[in-house]
Design a protein around this motif. Structure first.
Motif, mmCIF file in Angstrom:
data_model
loop_
_atom_site.group_PDB
_atom_site.id
_atom_site.type_symbol
_atom_site.label_atom_id
_atom_site.label_comp_id
_atom_site.label_asym_id
_atom_site.label_seq_id
_atom_site.Cartn_x
_atom_site.Cartn_y
_atom_site.Cartn_z
ATOM 1 N N MET A 1 41.419 32.340 37.890
ATOM 2 C CA MET A 1 40.123 32.729 37.949
ATOM 3 C C MET A 1 40.247 33.745 38.672
ATOM 4 O O MET A 1 40.626 33.653 40.009
ATOM 5 C CB MET A 1 38.762 31.816 38.282
ATOM 6 N N ALA A 2 39.695 35.034 38.343
ATOM 7 C CA ALA A 2 39.740 36.174 39.152
ATOM 8 C C ALA A 2 38.741 36.297 40.340
ATOM 9 O O ALA A 2 37.626 35.690 40.037
ATOM 10 C CB ALA A 2 39.699 37.503 38.323
ATOM 11 N N SER A 3 38.892 36.859 41.507
ATOM 12 C CA SER A 3 37.773 36.946 42.546
ATOM 13 C C SER A 3 37.556 38.382 43.051
ATOM 14 O O SER A 3 38.536 38.989 43.171
ATOM 15 C CB SER A 3 38.504 35.894 43.593
ATOM 16 N N TYR A 4 36.556 38.798 43.136
ATOM 17 C CA TYR A 4 36.103 40.053 43.599
ATOM 18 C C TYR A 4 35.061 40.071 44.650
ATOM 19 O O TYR A 4 34.271 39.115 44.671
ATOM 20 C CB TYR A 4 35.278 40.974 42.567
ATOM 21 N N GLY A 5 35.188 40.670 45.553
ATOM 22 C CA GLY A 5 34.257 41.086 46.688
ATOM 23 C C GLY A 5 32.860 41.574 46.142
ATOM 24 O O GLY A 5 32.761 42.368 44.993
ATOM 25 N N VAL A 6 31.800 41.365 46.791
ATOM 26 C CA VAL A 6 30.579 41.891 46.288
ATOM 27 C C VAL A 6 30.750 43.432 45.947
ATOM 28 O O VAL A 6 30.407 44.061 45.065
ATOM 29 C CB VAL A 6 29.571 41.884 47.200
ATOM 30 N N ALA A 7 31.094 44.359 47.079
ATOM 31 C CA ALA A 7 31.218 45.781 46.620
ATOM 32 C C ALA A 7 32.050 46.388 45.579
ATOM 33 O O ALA A 7 31.492 47.057 44.675
ATOM 34 C CB ALA A 7 31.757 46.312 48.008
ATOM 35 N N GLU A 8 33.395 45.635 45.484
ATOM 36 C CA GLU A 8 34.173 45.955 44.336
ATOM 37 C C GLU A 8 33.657 45.268 43.010
ATOM 38 O O GLU A 8 33.740 46.024 41.763
ATOM 39 C CB GLU A 8 35.488 44.981 44.620
ATOM 40 N N ALA A 9 32.876 44.254 42.895
ATOM 41 C CA ALA A 9 32.171 43.743 41.725
ATOM 42 C C ALA A 9 31.336 44.911 41.359
ATOM 43 O O ALA A 9 30.747 44.995 40.108
ATOM 44 C CB ALA A 9 31.769 42.388 41.850
ATOM 45 N N LYS A 33 33.976 34.124 50.755
ATOM 46 C CA LYS A 33 33.426 32.899 50.535
ATOM 47 C C LYS A 33 32.732 33.058 48.985
ATOM 48 O O LYS A 33 31.795 33.977 48.840
ATOM 49 C CB LYS A 33 32.371 32.161 51.447
ATOM 50 N N PRO A 34 32.867 32.318 48.091
ATOM 51 C CA PRO A 34 32.270 32.261 46.941
ATOM 52 C C PRO A 34 30.875 32.214 46.732
ATOM 53 O O PRO A 34 30.350 31.201 47.492
ATOM 54 C CB PRO A 34 33.100 31.071 46.072
ATOM 55 N N VAL A 35 30.158 32.995 46.180
ATOM 56 C CA VAL A 35 28.584 33.220 46.297
ATOM 57 C C VAL A 35 27.954 33.103 44.793
ATOM 58 O O VAL A 35 26.822 32.578 44.291
ATOM 59 C CB VAL A 35 27.928 34.419 46.982
ATOM 60 N N ALA A 36 28.837 33.671 43.796
ATOM 61 C CA ALA A 36 28.479 33.434 42.322
ATOM 62 C C ALA A 36 29.606 33.576 41.253
ATOM 63 O O ALA A 36 30.686 33.724 41.818
ATOM 64 C CB ALA A 36 27.715 34.641 41.968
ATOM 65 N N GLU A 37 29.351 33.080 40.286
ATOM 66 C CA GLU A 37 30.329 33.095 39.198
ATOM 67 C C GLU A 37 29.916 33.437 37.947
ATOM 68 O O GLU A 37 28.798 33.112 37.588
ATOM 69 C CB GLU A 37 30.805 31.410 38.965
ATOM 70 N N LEU A 38 30.735 34.629 37.276
ATOM 71 C CA LEU A 38 30.261 35.245 36.117
ATOM 72 C C LEU A 38 30.981 34.698 35.053
ATOM 73 O O LEU A 38 32.254 34.397 35.068
ATOM 74 C CB LEU A 38 30.719 36.569 36.003
ATOM 75 N N LYS A 39 30.395 34.021 33.900
ATOM 76 C CA LYS A 39 30.989 33.397 32.963
ATOM 77 C C LYS A 39 30.489 33.792 31.544
ATOM 78 O O LYS A 39 29.088 34.188 31.684
ATOM 79 C CB LYS A 39 31.353 31.901 33.188
ATOM 80 N N ALA A 40 30.750 33.554 30.583
ATOM 81 C CA ALA A 40 30.081 34.152 29.238
ATOM 82 C C ALA A 40 29.037 33.135 28.947
ATOM 83 O O ALA A 40 28.859 31.875 29.270
ATOM 84 C CB ALA A 40 31.165 33.807 28.016
ATOM 85 N N ALA A 41 27.791 33.566 28.359
ATOM 86 C CA ALA A 41 26.680 32.884 28.029
ATOM 87 C C ALA A 41 27.075 31.755 26.992
ATOM 88 O O ALA A 41 27.799 32.460 25.973
ATOM 89 C CB ALA A 41 25.679 33.727 27.835
ATOM 90 N N ALA A 42 26.258 30.626 26.729
ATOM 91 C CA ALA A 42 26.530 29.710 25.548
ATOM 92 C C ALA A 42 26.136 30.748 24.229
ATOM 93 O O ALA A 42 25.054 31.228 24.420
ATOM 94 C CB ALA A 42 25.881 28.839 25.857
ATOM 95 N N ARG A 43 26.914 30.625 23.354
ATOM 96 C CA ARG A 43 26.587 31.340 22.198
ATOM 97 C C ARG A 43 25.612 30.477 21.373
ATOM 98 O O ARG A 43 25.528 29.070 21.168
ATOM 99 C CB ARG A 43 27.725 31.639 21.169
#
Length: 86
Positions: A1-9, A33-43
């Motif tokens: 799983m990729a990880s990005y800082g807030v500014a980079e995201a 520190k992880p604060v959120a995860e982006l994942k595809a919405a349920a179809r």
């Protein structure tokens, strides 16, 4: 799983959404520190019309009717399966 800082995201948000849409999950971090995860919405499943539902039921009924009948009750069948070690 990729990880990005807030500014980079924030700067790459459209690109990140493309990756998520392709099936990847991405973690957003703040100060490492992880604060959120982006994942595809349920179809969502497609909504079938009354006619489509009727046609599906007809196909299911045809399959069920094509199966050989057995002359044993469900209770007796379960007992037989239990006794034979299924």
């Amino acid at each position: 799983m990729a990880s990005y800082g807030v500014a980079e995201a924030k700067n790459n948000f459209t690109h990140l959404l493309d990756r998520v849409e392709a099936g990847e999950s991405i973690t957003i971090t703040r100060h490492g520190k992880p604060v959120a995860e982006l994942k595809a919405a349920a179809r969502e499943r497609p909504v079938l019309s009354i006619e489509e539902r009727g046609a599906a039921m007809d196909r299911l009924r045809a399959v069920a009717e094509s199966q050989p009948r057995i002359d044993i009750s469900a209770v007796d069948l379960i007992r037989q399966m239990r006794d034979e070690g299924f």
